[in-house]
Design a protein around this motif. Structure first.
Motif, PDB file in Angstrom:
ATOM      1  N   ASN A 219       6.993  -0.028  -6.545  1.00 37.94           N
ATOM      2  CA  ASN A 219       6.111   0.555  -7.668  1.00 37.94           C
ATOM      3  C   ASN A 219       6.875   1.853  -7.684  1.00 37.94           C
ATOM      4  OD1 ASN A 219       4.048   2.806  -8.418  1.00 37.94           O
ATOM      5  ND2 ASN A 219       3.394   0.638  -9.146  1.00 37.94           N
ATOM      6  N   GLU A 220       7.284   2.282  -9.106  1.00 35.94           N
ATOM      7  CA  GLU A 220       7.736   3.494  -9.610  1.00 35.94           C
ATOM      8  C   GLU A 220       7.038   4.514  -8.857  1.00 35.94           C
ATOM      9  OE1 GLU A 220       9.541   5.952 -13.413  1.00 35.94           O
ATOM     10  OE2 GLU A 220       8.443   3.863 -13.643  1.00 35.94           O
ATOM     11  N   THR A 221       5.857   4.808  -8.958  1.00 37.70           N
ATOM     12  CA  THR A 221       5.105   5.806  -8.588  1.00 37.70           C
ATOM     13  C   THR A 221       5.229   6.205  -7.112  1.00 37.70           C
ATOM     14  OG1 THR A 221       3.198   5.504 -10.205  1.00 37.70           O
ATOM     15  CG2 THR A 221       2.826   6.936  -8.321  1.00 37.70           C
ATOM     16  N   LEU A 222       5.435   5.253  -6.287  1.00 38.03           N
ATOM     17  CA  LEU A 222       5.452   5.284  -4.875  1.00 38.03           C
ATOM     18  C   LEU A 222       6.832   5.814  -4.591  1.00 38.03           C
ATOM     19  CD1 LEU A 222       4.659   4.817  -2.114  1.00 38.03           C
ATOM     20  CD2 LEU A 222       4.912   2.441  -1.860  1.00 38.03           C
ATOM     21  N   VAL A 223       7.570   4.987  -5.285  1.00 41.54           N
ATOM     22  CA  VAL A 223       9.152   5.223  -5.081  1.00 41.54           C
ATOM     23  C   VAL A 223       9.353   6.706  -5.308  1.00 41.54           C
ATOM     24  CG1 VAL A 223      11.545   4.866  -5.776  1.00 41.54           C
ATOM     25  CG2 VAL A 223      10.074   3.083  -5.502  1.00 41.54           C
ATOM     26  N   ARG A 224       9.026   7.156  -6.423  1.00 46.73           N
ATOM     27  CA  ARG A 224       9.083   8.607  -6.504  1.00 46.73           C
ATOM     28  C   ARG A 224       8.469   9.790  -5.642  1.00 46.73           C
ATOM     29  NH1 ARG A 224      12.030   9.332 -11.172  1.00 46.73           N
ATOM     30  NH2 ARG A 224      12.003   7.721 -12.637  1.00 46.73           N
ATOM     31  N   ALA A 225       7.302   9.157  -5.296  1.00 48.40           N
ATOM     32  CA  ALA A 225       6.358  10.242  -4.087  1.00 48.40           C
ATOM     33  C   ALA A 225       7.394  10.301  -2.919  1.00 48.40           C
ATOM     34  CB  ALA A 225       5.030   9.175  -3.707  1.00 48.40           C
ATOM     35  N   VAL A 226       8.042   9.031  -2.525  1.00 47.39           N
ATOM     36  CA  VAL A 226       8.878   8.922  -1.452  1.00 47.39           C
ATOM     37  C   VAL A 226      10.100  10.099  -1.627  1.00 47.39           C
ATOM     38  CG1 VAL A 226      10.305   7.519   0.299  1.00 47.39           C
ATOM     39  CG2 VAL A 226       8.025   6.775  -0.391  1.00 47.39           C
ATOM     40  N   SER A 227      10.402   9.822  -2.807  1.00 45.68           N
ATOM     41  CA  SER A 227      11.683  10.676  -2.922  1.00 45.68           C
ATOM     42  C   SER A 227      11.531  12.133  -2.909  1.00 45.68           C
ATOM     43  CB  SER A 227      12.334  10.132  -4.419  1.00 45.68           C
ATOM     44  OG  SER A 227      13.355  11.053  -4.836  1.00 45.68           O
ATOM     45  N   ASP A 228      10.183  12.440  -3.309  1.00 43.52           N
ATOM     46  CA  ASP A 228       9.994  13.874  -3.432  1.00 43.52           C
ATOM     47  C   ASP A 228       9.302  14.381  -1.969  1.00 43.52           C
ATOM     48  OD1 ASP A 228      10.326  13.866  -6.176  1.00 43.52           O
ATOM     49  OD2 ASP A 228       8.363  13.489  -6.892  1.00 43.52           O
ATOM     50  N   ALA A 229       9.139  13.517  -1.175  1.00 40.18           N
ATOM     51  CA  ALA A 229       8.627  13.986   0.226  1.00 40.18           C
ATOM     52  C   ALA A 229       9.566  14.969   0.990  1.00 40.18           C
ATOM     53  CB  ALA A 229       8.354  12.712   1.106  1.00 40.18           C
ATOM     54  N   ARG A 230       8.892  15.959   1.465  1.00 36.90           N
ATOM     55  CA  ARG A 230       9.903  16.822   2.360  1.00 36.90           C
ATOM     56  C   ARG A 230      10.224  16.021   3.655  1.00 36.90           C
ATOM     57  NH1 ARG A 230       6.498  21.892   2.140  1.00 36.90           N
ATOM     58  NH2 ARG A 230       4.943  20.365   2.676  1.00 36.90           N
ATOM     59  N   THR A 231       9.138  15.371   4.245  1.00 34.75           N
ATOM     60  CA  THR A 231       9.303  14.806   5.585  1.00 34.75           C
ATOM     61  C   THR A 231      10.071  13.454   5.216  1.00 34.75           C
ATOM     62  OG1 THR A 231       7.174  15.728   5.873  1.00 34.75           O
ATOM     63  CG2 THR A 231       7.963  13.832   7.486  1.00 34.75           C
ATOM     64  N   PRO A 232      10.993  13.148   6.428  1.00 34.27           N
ATOM     65  CA  PRO A 232      11.897  11.980   6.084  1.00 34.27           C
ATOM     66  C   PRO A 232      10.849  10.873   6.376  1.00 34.27           C
ATOM     67  CG  PRO A 232      12.853  13.511   7.847  1.00 34.27           C
ATOM     68  CD  PRO A 232      11.440  14.067   7.423  1.00 34.27           C
ATOM     69  N   VAL A 233      11.320   9.621   5.691  1.00 33.86           N
ATOM     70  CA  VAL A 233      10.362   8.561   5.432  1.00 33.86           C
ATOM     71  C   VAL A 233      11.214   7.354   5.901  1.00 33.86           C
ATOM     72  CG1 VAL A 233       9.079   6.919   3.992  1.00 33.86           C
ATOM     73  CG2 VAL A 233       8.962   9.451   3.803  1.00 33.86           C
ATOM     74  N   VAL A 234      10.601   6.377   6.774  1.00 32.36           N
ATOM     75  CA  VAL A 234      11.281   5.229   7.446  1.00 32.36           C
ATOM     76  C   VAL A 234      10.389   4.181   6.615  1.00 32.36           C
ATOM     77  CG1 VAL A 234      11.641   3.838   9.173  1.00 32.36           C
ATOM     78  CG2 VAL A 234      12.033   6.364   9.587  1.00 32.36           C
ATOM     79  N   SER A 235      11.011   3.051   5.978  1.00 27.22           N
ATOM     80  CA  SER A 235      10.609   2.050   5.417  1.00 27.22           C
ATOM     81  C   SER A 235      10.696   0.866   6.461  1.00 27.22           C
ATOM     82  CB  SER A 235      11.057   1.704   3.998  1.00 27.22           C
ATOM     83  OG  SER A 235      10.903   0.457   3.700  1.00 27.22           O
ATOM     84  N   ALA A 236       9.303   0.060   6.589  1.00 27.67           N
ATOM     85  CA  ALA A 236       9.318  -1.116   7.468  1.00 27.67           C
ATOM     86  C   ALA A 236       8.441  -1.787   6.905  1.00 27.67           C
ATOM     87  CB  ALA A 236       8.801  -0.725   8.982  1.00 27.67           C
ATOM     88  N   ILE A 237       9.030  -2.671   5.759  1.00 31.60           N
ATOM     89  CA  ILE A 237       8.109  -3.538   5.016  1.00 31.60           C
ATOM     90  C   ILE A 237       8.479  -5.084   5.301  1.00 31.60           C
ATOM     91  CG2 ILE A 237       7.314  -4.130   2.823  1.00 31.60           C
ATOM     92  CD1 ILE A 237       6.199  -1.415   3.805  1.00 31.60           C
ATOM     93  N   GLY A 238       7.582  -5.915   5.594  1.00 32.21           N
ATOM     94  CA  GLY A 238       8.134  -7.368   5.508  1.00 32.21           C
ATOM     95  C   GLY A 238       9.099  -7.530   6.601  1.00 32.21           C
ATOM     96  N   HIS A 239       9.914  -8.552   6.437  1.00 34.35           N
ATOM     97  CA  HIS A 239      11.024  -9.110   7.278  1.00 34.35           C
ATOM     98  C   HIS A 239      12.367  -8.693   6.729  1.00 34.35           C
ATOM     99  CE1 HIS A 239       7.736 -11.571   8.930  1.00 34.35           C
ATOM    100  NE2 HIS A 239       7.661 -12.194   7.671  1.00 34.35           N
ATOM    101  N   GLU A 240      13.480  -9.044   7.391  1.00 30.33           N
ATOM    102  CA  GLU A 240      14.664  -8.543   7.107  1.00 30.33           C
ATOM    103  C   GLU A 240      15.263  -9.129   5.793  1.00 30.33           C
ATOM    104  OE1 GLU A 240      17.489  -9.545  10.233  1.00 30.33           O
ATOM    105  OE2 GLU A 240      16.140  -8.936  11.725  1.00 30.33           O
ATOM    106  N   THR A 241      14.712 -10.164   5.508  1.00 27.10           N
ATOM    107  CA  THR A 241      15.108 -10.668   3.961  1.00 27.10           C
ATOM    108  C   THR A 241      14.413  -9.850   2.811  1.00 27.10           C
ATOM    109  OG1 THR A 241      13.653 -12.338   4.073  1.00 27.10           O
ATOM    110  CG2 THR A 241      15.912 -12.749   4.839  1.00 27.10           C
ATOM    111  N   ASP A 242      13.196  -9.088   3.262  1.00 25.89           N
ATOM    112  CA  ASP A 242      12.538  -8.236   1.887  1.00 25.89           C
ATOM    113  C   ASP A 242      13.132  -7.048   1.778  1.00 25.89           C
ATOM    114  OD1 ASP A 242      10.570 -10.560   2.001  1.00 25.89           O
ATOM    115  OD2 ASP A 242       9.549  -9.661   3.815  1.00 25.89           O
ATOM    116  N   THR A 243      13.509  -6.942   0.443  1.00 30.07           N
ATOM    117  CA  THR A 243      14.209  -5.573   0.105  1.00 30.07           C
ATOM    118  C   THR A 243      13.501  -5.074  -1.065  1.00 30.07           C
ATOM    119  OG1 THR A 243      15.532  -6.865  -1.183  1.00 30.07           O
ATOM    120  CG2 THR A 243      16.412  -6.282   0.909  1.00 30.07           C
ATOM    121  N   PRO A 244      12.197  -4.649  -0.633  1.00 28.16           N
ATOM    122  CA  PRO A 244      11.515  -3.551  -1.732  1.00 28.16           C
ATOM    123  C   PRO A 244      12.325  -2.512  -2.245  1.00 28.16           C
ATOM    124  CG  PRO A 244      10.329  -3.462   0.276  1.00 28.16           C
ATOM    125  CD  PRO A 244      11.564  -4.407   0.659  1.00 28.16           C
ATOM    126  N   LEU A 245      12.082  -1.907  -3.347  1.00 28.47           N
ATOM    127  CA  LEU A 245      12.554  -0.580  -3.619  1.00 28.47           C
ATOM    128  C   LEU A 245      12.357   0.585  -2.702  1.00 28.47           C
ATOM    129  CD1 LEU A 245      12.248  -0.611  -7.550  1.00 28.47           C
ATOM    130  CD2 LEU A 245      14.119  -1.481  -6.377  1.00 28.47           C
TER     131      LEU A 245
END
Length: 398
Positions: A219-245
């Motif tokens: 989702n664009e809102t979530l992607v931009r929120a992560v981009s604006d965050a000051r704290t480093p963010v780690v994405s751990a969504i789904g399995h290795e083949t899943d590549t969300p934005l």
């Protein structure tokens, strides 16, 4: 449509306001609306079905009424739809709703096409640029974790992190990880953790699922929120083949929640073993250096004696050579001095009055010591000096 002229002295009745609102809204006519079904109420035998249509990117929703036969049987809560509707304003309740005239379910292909277009748009803006990535802290004080309540993802992250680093601290935000409220809840949780000064890294973790289940994490809102965050963010969504934005915008994209745990904390046992190995290598190097120095010290006296002996022999040879050079130089100087002296003596002898006397000449002096240079000066008794000595004589005039 004429503007209502009102004042405190001349207010208009509620019915007039409601009627005018209804008229303004009715002027919109038919419109196409894109949204996600948040609530669906299907009741058999009822001519009208009711649902709540939610905006995928904002916490905004509208009620929708669907006459029988308009809503496809394949749609359910969470389904993305596009519907043709007419806005209705109910005067009695003062509420706004949409009356659906046609409902189309958004297919997977269309969703993927929209995601690809969004990906290209965000990439062009530089949201995914590598230079925006921030390094993870080596030893975080507190780990923020956004995940579903009592989920396998939460267990994997927490247990694996504490297995690697006993005592690892977490601040866990349990939110909906799929469905219509997932984006809003995840974004709000991220902002809360980002404001917490003790949180050094944030992990967003969810297990596997279908493409539709993982849509909130593109989702664009979530992607931009992560981009604006000051704290480093780690994405751990789904399995290795899943590549969300979310994987593209996050600072680190972990393949699984377990992999995320390995990324955010060091392995204490491995680090301790590495320190022990480094300590052992340091000890070995110091011991080897000490052994080399001991060997050097053991042979030092003999090397010193040899060095001193060689130095003395070299210096003795140099002194002898210098002495011989000095003697030769002195002898040469003396010989040159004798030659110069003999030459000077010869010149002195050649220029001496004695040499003149030796050739038979005489020097006559008067009593006052004046040398007689002419017969007229020969007066009185004279002192005559010849080569063999001196004698007095009286001048005899003819």
């Amino acid at each position: 449509m004429a503007r209502l002229e009102t004042s405190a002295e001349h207010p208009v009745p509620v019915r007039v306001v409601a009627i005018r609102l209804g008229e303004w809204i009715a002027r919109l006519g038919e419109i196409w609306v894109d949204g996600q079904i948040a609530q669906l109420n299907r009741r058999p035998g009822v001519a009208t079905q009711f649902l709540v249509l939610r905006d995928p990117d904002a916490n905004i929703s509208l009620s929708v009424t669907c006459p029988r036969g308009v809503l496809p049987d394949s749609v359910s809560e969470g389904t993305r739809v596009v519907l043709r509707a007419r806005p209705d304003f109910y005067l009695e309740r003062g509420s706004l709703s949409l009356r659906a005239l046609e409902v189309r379910q958004v297919g997977l292909g269309e969703l993927l096409a929209r995601l690809d277009a969004l990906r290209r748009l965000l990439a062009a803006e530089g949201v995914f640029a590598p230079d925006r990535k921030r390094p993870l802290p080596f030893l975080p004080h507190t780990i923020g974790l956004i995940t579903g309540r009592a989920s396998a993802a939460e267990r994997d992250v927490v247990e694996n992190a504490r297995r690697r680093l006993p005592g690892a601290r977490f601040r866990i935000e349990n939110v909906a990880m799929q469905g219509t409220s997932a984006v809003t809840e995840v974004v709000e949780a991220l902002r809360r953790l980002d404001r917490d000064p003790e949180v050094d890294v944030v992990v967003i973790a969810r297990g596997g699922g279908s493409v539709e289940d993982l849509l909130p994490f593109s989702n664009e809102t979530l992607v931009r929120a992560v981009s604006d965050a000051r704290t480093p963010v780690v994405s751990a969504i789904g399995h290795e083949t899943d590549t969300p934005l979310l994987d593209l915008v996050s600072d680190v994209a972990a393949s699984t929640p377990t992999d995320a745990a390995k990324r955010v904390v060091p392995d204490l046992a491995a680090e301790t073993a590495e320190i022990d190995a480094l300590r052992q290598r340091a000890r070995s190097r110091v011991r080897a250096r000490l052994d080399r120095e001991a060997e050097l010290m053991a042979g030092l006296p003999e090397r010193l004696r040899l060095t001193v002996r060689l130095r003395l022999e070299r210096e003795t040879s140099d002194v002898a050579a210098s002495r011989d050079r000095a003697r030769r130089r002195l002898a040469a100087l003396l010989e040159a001095g004798r030659a110069d002296l003999a030459h000077v003596q010869a010149r002195v002898r050649a220029l001496s009055p004695q040499a003149t006397l030796d050739r038979g000449y005489a020097v006559a002096r008067r009593a006052d010591g004046a040398v007689v240079r002419s017969p007229d000066e020969a007066t009185g008794r004279l002192n005559v000096r010849v080569a063999g000595g001196e004698f007095d004589a009286d001048p005899v005039r003819p």
